[in-house]
Design a protein around this motif. Structure first.
Motif, PDB file in Angstrom:
ATOM      1  N   ASP A  94      51.510  21.057  74.895  1.00  0.00           N
ATOM      2  CA  ASP A  94      50.841  21.071  76.030  1.00  0.00           C
ATOM      3  C   ASP A  94      51.459  20.605  77.371  1.00  0.00           C
TER       4      ASP A  94
ATOM      5  N   LEU B 118      52.363  22.585  80.661  1.00  0.00           N
ATOM      6  CA  LEU B 118      51.568  21.943  82.012  1.00  0.00           C
ATOM      7  C   LEU B 118      53.103  22.097  83.028  1.00  0.00           C
TER       8      LEU B 118
ATOM      9  N   LYS C 107      49.931  12.867  83.267  1.00  0.00           N
ATOM     10  CA  LYS C 107      50.297  13.753  82.160  1.00  0.00           C
ATOM     11  C   LYS C 107      50.344  12.877  80.984  1.00  0.00           C
TER      12      LYS C 107
END
Length: 177
Positions: free
Chosen positions: A5, A9, A165
Motif C-alpha cells: 500500500d 501511495l 504514511k
C-alpha cells in the motif's frame, strides 16, 4: 499500512506531484495532498489549499490551518455581515508527515501551540518570536472572527488531523486520546 500500500501511495503521490507541482519537494506536496484529501468536501481550489499551508520555521508544529464559517473558507478579505444566526466556526489543523510513524513529540508541540491560539490574553504581537507570519495571520483572523461572532453564540469545532504514511503508532500517542 502494508508495504504494498505504501508503494502504491508513493507512486500516486509522485505522479500527482509531477502533474501539479513538480517544483515542490516530497514533503511540500504531501502537505497539499493531505489538505486536499481532508478538505475535499469543501471543494477548495489549489490556491485556497495553499493559502492554509503554514509549514516552515516557527510553525508551532502545524503544517496547515484553515478557518471555515458555515462551511465557507474564511480568507483574508472576509465579511461577516452575512452571518446572523446558526453560525458554526470550524478550525481545521493539519499535521502532515512523510515519515513511517506517528510521533508523540509532534502532538505535544501542537498542544502548546493550541494553548497559545486560544489564550486571548496573549496578544498576537507577543507571539511573533514564537510563530511565523503566515500562522500568526490565520490565528489573528480566527481570534477576530470568533470575538466578533461571540454574541451570536457560534458553534465552535476544532478538528485536528495528523497524516502520515505510518503503520506504526507509538504507544504514547495512542494513550493521548
Amino acid at each position: 499500512m502494508a508495504e504494498n500500500d505504501r508503494i502504491i501511495l508513493n507512486q500516486i503521490l509522485e505522479q500527482q506531484r509531477q502533474e501539479i507541482g513538480s517544483d515542490l519537494d516530497e514533503g511540500e506536496y504531501f502537505e497539499i495532498f493531505s489538505s486536499e484529501q481532508i478538505l475535499k468536501n469543501y471543494e477548495l481550489t489549489y490556491d485556497e489549499i495553499e493559502s492554509g499551508i503554514v509549514d516552515g520555521g516557527n510553525d508551532g508544529g502545524i503544517d496547515s490551518l484553515y478557518i471555515f464559517v458555515n462551511g465557507n473558507l474564511l480568507e483574508e478579505d472576509y465579511s461577516l455581515d452575512i452571518y446572523k444566526r446558526d453560525i458554526s466556526i470550524a478550525l481545521v489543523i493539519i499535521q502532515s508527515k512523510t515519515s513511517n510513524g506517528f510521533s508523540e513529540q509532534i502532538l505535544t508541540q501542537i498542544l502548546h501551540t493550541i494553548a497559545d491560539v486560544f489564550d486571548l490574553t496573549k496578544p498576537i504581537d507577543s507571539l511573533q518570536q514564537k510563530y511565523n507570519n503566515q500562522l500568526l495571520s490565520i490565528i489573528h483572523r480566527f481570534r477576530e472572527v470568533y470575538e466578533k461572532l461571540a454574541s451570536k453564540f457560534p458553534k465552535l469545532e476544532i478538528k485536528y488531523y495528523y497524516t502520515s504514511k505510518a503503520d506504526e503508532i507509538h504507544p504514547n500517542v495512542t494513550n493521548l486520546s
